[in-house]
Design an enzyme around this catalytic site. Structure first.
Site, PDB file in Angstrom:
ATOM      1  N   THR A  17     -11.561   0.319  -0.435  1.00  0.00           N
ATOM      2  CA  THR A  17     -12.892   0.877  -0.203  1.00  0.00           C
ATOM      3  C   THR A  17     -12.799   2.234   0.493  1.00  0.00           C
ATOM      4  O   THR A  17     -13.721   3.038   0.381  1.00  0.00           O
ATOM      5  CB  THR A  17     -13.771  -0.084   0.636  1.00  0.00           C
TER       6      THR A  17
ATOM      7  N   LYS B 249     -15.057   5.771   0.047  1.00  0.00           N
ATOM      8  CA  LYS B 249     -15.622   6.560   1.150  1.00  0.00           C
ATOM      9  C   LYS B 249     -15.131   8.000   1.070  1.00  0.00           C
ATOM     10  O   LYS B 249     -15.890   8.952   1.293  1.00  0.00           O
ATOM     11  CB  LYS B 249     -15.218   5.945   2.490  1.00  0.00           C
TER      12      LYS B 249
ATOM     13  N   LYS C  60       0.828  -1.210   0.000  1.00  0.00           N
ATOM     14  CA  LYS C  60       0.000   0.000   0.000  1.00  0.00           C
ATOM     15  C   LYS C  60       0.864   1.264   0.000  1.00  0.00           C
ATOM     16  O   LYS C  60       0.402   2.347  -0.268  1.00  0.00           O
ATOM     17  CB  LYS C  60      -0.940   0.005   1.207  1.00  0.00           C
TER      18      LYS C  60
HETATM   19  C1  NBG Z   1      -9.115  -6.822   0.822  1.00  0.00           C
HETATM   20  C2  NBG Z   1      -8.378  -6.097  -0.296  1.00  0.00           C
HETATM   21  C3  NBG Z   1      -8.966  -4.727  -0.555  1.00  0.00           C
HETATM   22  C4  NBG Z   1     -10.472  -4.860  -0.767  1.00  0.00           C
HETATM   23  C5  NBG Z   1     -11.101  -5.600   0.388  1.00  0.00           C
HETATM   24  C6  NBG Z   1     -12.580  -5.818   0.189  1.00  0.00           C
HETATM   25  C7  NBG Z   1      -8.350  -8.852   1.966  1.00  0.00           C
HETATM   26  C8  NBG Z   1      -7.904 -10.267   1.810  1.00  0.00           C
HETATM   27  N1  NBG Z   1      -8.639  -8.184   0.853  1.00  0.00           N
HETATM   28  O1  NBG Z   1      -8.385  -4.155  -1.680  1.00  0.00           O
HETATM   29  O2  NBG Z   1      -7.018  -5.983   0.043  1.00  0.00           O
HETATM   30  O3  NBG Z   1     -11.057  -3.594  -0.896  1.00  0.00           O
HETATM   31  O4  NBG Z   1     -10.509  -6.874   0.542  1.00  0.00           O
HETATM   32  O5  NBG Z   1     -12.836  -6.470  -1.007  1.00  0.00           O
HETATM   33  O6  NBG Z   1      -8.462  -8.361   3.068  1.00  0.00           O
END
Ligand code: NBG
Length: 805
Positions: free
Chosen positions: A656, A660, A554
């Site tokens: 997500t 937001k 990230k």
């Molecule tokens: C996470 C991803 C995110 C994504 C969320 C919800 C896990 C395994 N995955 O990018 O890293 O937004 O899931 O889909 O936690």
């Protein structure tokens, strides 16, 4: 029965006093703050019970197809603010409390946040439940009622320390216990032959699963669904009285402790699988309890197994609940005596699987030896599923052994392992990724062979967020302004209506009010930051936010490098391209994730560096707000002007927080990764700050051979930055120069230059505000309601049932 349902402050106050008296056994005069909070919660909850009963009755009458959402994680957020809103009692509660000399905000502050998840995956589960209820979709969420949720984060000398989250220490007023719906769950033991493929599993250990549920109300509708959480209990005979009598107090409760440990604590790692036995036990525990409950519910109105897949959709949230595929086969074949092929057809039609990652280390596998020991019958079933599946593959690709190895559910090697994602794809009728790019990459890389075999099984369903939680509750000021402009609050359940704000972006008066809201929200955030950390933020400064789990991919580190660059520029007086900024960080790291924790410590050191330098702090302040969770998100997001979505392209499945923040009018600085791509497509390239390598660039660079040191040699500013960082943590810099797995240095220059562009754009407040409004106006697509509609259309094929039908 006296109903707790009136909607005047008088009714509300009467019911609250009644709950205080009969549920807490006290009076207003002697009530503690916990007494008052619990009574308030119960009074609000009571107002949803009636709706829940009506929903259940309507479901019984309609006998519809249900969505059963299986997830090891839920990040529900605080319930009191949500349930006040959804029950429509906010105002009347406030007035009733005033009349009783109690303060609503004080009691809301006591509300607990069940942190039963790690990050985006768990919060997504909560947003989807919210959206399903809001759209009258018959649904039940199944999960684990961990005694300890995600740890509480604090900092000591800048480093993360984890403290246990005993979230229900004072009790959870939102929860209904149903001890008589217990299920039994087996572990270990051996398998005995019956006839044909049918076997009998004789477990060596039995644990009880005890359910409780919380209400999941829909917004603007009567529907109230539930989420059912399971807690492990030892059987009644587990207490060893003879040992106790012999003074062996520890040994006397050994079995109880062993059983109850299963739901003791949430695993705080959201990416690497530790492969711990207890984790696999948790997974099996969840799926067994859920499946038995699903079958119990199915049998209330149905009897024919061939009707099962017509009435039941089981959505697997990532691989954690995938053992359910083997467990359902076991129930159908061994317990119900169905033919294998018939059972397999039912199973495959029942399940659908959502994949949430592209990181290979996050794709769960379990050692065959462990599965065989813990779940001997399941292991046999998985082998048989695999055998039949590989026969199909061999028929399609004759003589292609590499294909068999690639697709097999069993990974061969020094240690055989079960690939849970492969089991999920083979045993489901639908597989989806969580953003367009992610779904495309899944089909092109991670699950390529499967997508080739069964192209029709693969879908994309772009994630979404609850506008109720992340706009109406988090940002009441902006919600109020929007409602005023659009004429009513219907946009909260029809988020595409935000597009009607487009014209408001050109209205100077509206822009002024928009800015005023942002300013007040920044003041609220500054107050919280001051109270928690002692750092003073300037509410006029650009609020630059990065909130998410700490992960190297990230690239929080890239964010920190830019701050150090700004620090040096300001120290030198090169402030032409600098605007006052508040850098806000939030996020936890897995306790064993050493590299992420180093970056966190560095971030805290850099924060001290800039905040304590009087020459710098007028331009730059930086704060790391500890213990980021849903409640904190609700304070940070409304204040944000800039949303940092800077992962290496191809690594973030969706994200997500990006949605937001855009919905709340923050502009994004980001790479072409995950859902950023779709955000940019929708809000328009001119209202989005794009930088960095895209997926093609990443692949090409890696192919050419990446030499990070080259960037250090060529870029004098970067050199200065890294030399400063080396003074704090040489290991971080060495790793960047020698390895830099996430191409931080390759994207550094593009990022820093793009941040200069941000600063220039911020200077023109009218144009910035216009972009901010347009970000909100064009984010309607990212409503979880749309996500649920996509699931319904492409995967679930369910129809709504209204509670008042
Ligand atoms: C996470 C991803 C995110 C994504 C969320 C919800 C896990 C395994 N995955 O990018 O890293 O937004 O899931 O889909 O936690």
């Amino acid at each position: 029965m006296t109903s707790h349902s009136g909607d005047t402050p008088g009714d509300f106050g009467r019911d609250l006093l009644s709950n205080l008296y009969y549920q807490r056994g006290t009076t207003l005069e002697s009530a503690s703050s916990q007494d008052a909070y619990h009574s308030l919660a119960l009074t609000v909850r009571d107002r949803l019970v009636d709706r829940y009963i009506r929903t259940a009755a309507a479901h019984y009458r309609a006998n519809p197809r249900f969505i059963y959402y299986l997830s090891a994680e839920y990040m529900l957020g605080k319930q009191l603010d949500q349930n006040l809103l959804y029950s429509g009692t906010e105002e009347c509660a406030r007035r009733a409390l005033d009349g009783l000399g109690l303060s609503l905000p004080d009691l809301v502050a006591l509300d607990i946040e069940p942190g039963l998840g790690n990050g985006g995956l768990g919060r997504l589960a909560a947003c989807l439940l919210d959206a399903m209820a809001t759209q009258d979709i018959p649904a039940v969420g199944y999960g684990i009622r961990y005694d300890f949720g995600i740890f509480k984060q604090a900092f000591q000398d800048g480093g993360q320390v984890e403290r246990p989250d005993d979230w229900a220490f004072y009790g959870n007023p939102w929860e209904f216990h149903a001890s008589d719906d217990q299920q039994t769950v087996g572990f270990y033991g051996h398998v005995e032959p019956l006839e044909g493929v049918r076997k009998s599993w004789v477990p060596g250990e039995i644990v009880l699963g005890e359910p409780s549920h919380m209400l999941v109300p829909g917004h603007g509708t009567s529907t109230v669904n539930i989420i059912r959480l399971w807690r492990a209990r030892a059987s009644r005979e587990s207490f060893d009285l003879s040992r106790f009598g012999a003074g062996q107090y520890g040994e006397a409760v050994e079995e109880i402790v062993r059983s109850e440990n299963i739901s003791k604590v949430l695993y705080p790692d959201d990416s690497t699988e530790l492969g711990r036995e207890l984790r696999l036990k948790q997974q099996h525990f969840l799926v067994t309890c859920a499946l038995r409950d699903i079958v119990r519910r199915f049998r209330l109105r149905n009897s024919d197994w061939d009707a099962f897949a017509g009435k039941v959709v089981i959505q697997l949230n990532d691989t954690h609940p995938v053992m359910a595929i083997a467990e359902l086969m076991r129930m159908l074949v061994d317990e119900e005596g169905l033919e294998w092929d018939r059972a397999w057809a039912i199973t495959r039609r029942t399940f659908a699987y959502t994949c949430h990652t592209l990181l290979p280390e996050a794709l769960e596998t379990w050692p065959v030896a462990l599965v065989r020991r813990l779940l001997p019958r399941h292991m046999e079933i998985i082998f048989l599923i695999n055998h039949l599946f590989l026969r199909e593959v061999a028929a399609r690709y004759p003589g292609d052994d590499a294909k068999l190895r690639e697709l097999s559910i069993i990974q061969e090697g020094a240690e055989q392992r079960v690939r849970m994602a492969h089991l999920a794809v083979v045993g489901s009728s639908a597989v989806n990724g969580v953003a367009e790019l992610h779904s495309r990459l899944l089909a092109a890389t991670t699950l390529h062979g499967f997508a080739e075999l069964w192209p029709g099984r693969f879908h994309n369903v772009t994630n979404g967020i609850s506008p109720r939680r992340f706009m109406r509750l988090a940002n009441p000021r902006l919600s109020g302004l929007i409602t005023e402009r659009l004429g009513d609050a219907g946009w909260l359940t029809d988020l595409d209506r935000l597009s009607q704000l487009e014209s408001a972006a050109d209205d100077p008066g509206f822009r002024e009010r928009w800015r005023a809201v942002k300013r007040l929200n920044r003041e609220d955030l500054a107050a919280e930051v001051l109270a928690v950390t002692g750092v003073v933020l300037d509410p006029d400064a650009l609020c630059d936010v990065m909130i998410k789990r700490f992960h190297e991919y990230k690239r929080q580190l890239l964010r920190v490098l830019h701050v150090v660059a700004l620090y040096h520029r300001i120290r030198r007086g090169e402030v032409a391209d600098v605007v006052p900024r508040s850098i806000v960080f939030g996020g936890k790291a897995a306790p064993g994730y050493y590299a992420a924790k180093r970056i966190m410590r560095l971030a805290n050191s850099v924060a001290d560096l800039v905040n304590e330098d009087p020459a710098v702090s007028p331009y730059l302040r930086m704060v790391f707000l500890p213990d980021y969770n849903v409640s904190r998100a609700q304070v940070i997001i409304p204040a944000a002007d800039l949303s940092e979505q800077i992962s290496l392209a191809g690594k973030e499945a969706s994200g997500t927080s990006n949605m937001k923040l855009a919905l709340n009018g923050a502009l994004t600085i980001g790479t072409l990764d995950g859902a950023n791509v779709e955000i940019r497509d929708r809000v328009g390239a001119e209202h989005f700050f794009l930088f960095g390598l895209d997926i093609t660039g990443v692949t090409a660079l890696e192919k050419r051979g990446y030499v990070p040191r080259m960037y250090y040699d060529r870029d004098t500013e970067l050199r200065e930055v890294l030399d400063t960082v080396a003074g704090y943590d040489k290991e971080i810099v060495d790793d960047l120069l020698d390895r830099d797995e996430y191409l931080t240095l390759a994207d550094y220059r593009g990022y820093v230059d793009c941040q200069d562009e941000v600063a220039r754009a911020w200077r023109d407040q009218e144009s910035w505000t216009r972009s901010s409004i347009l970000n909100t106006a064009r984010s309607g697509f990212f409503s979880a309601d749309r996500t649920v509609r996509d699931y319904c259309r492409d995967i679930w094929h369910v129809t709504p049932v209204r509670a008042d039908s």
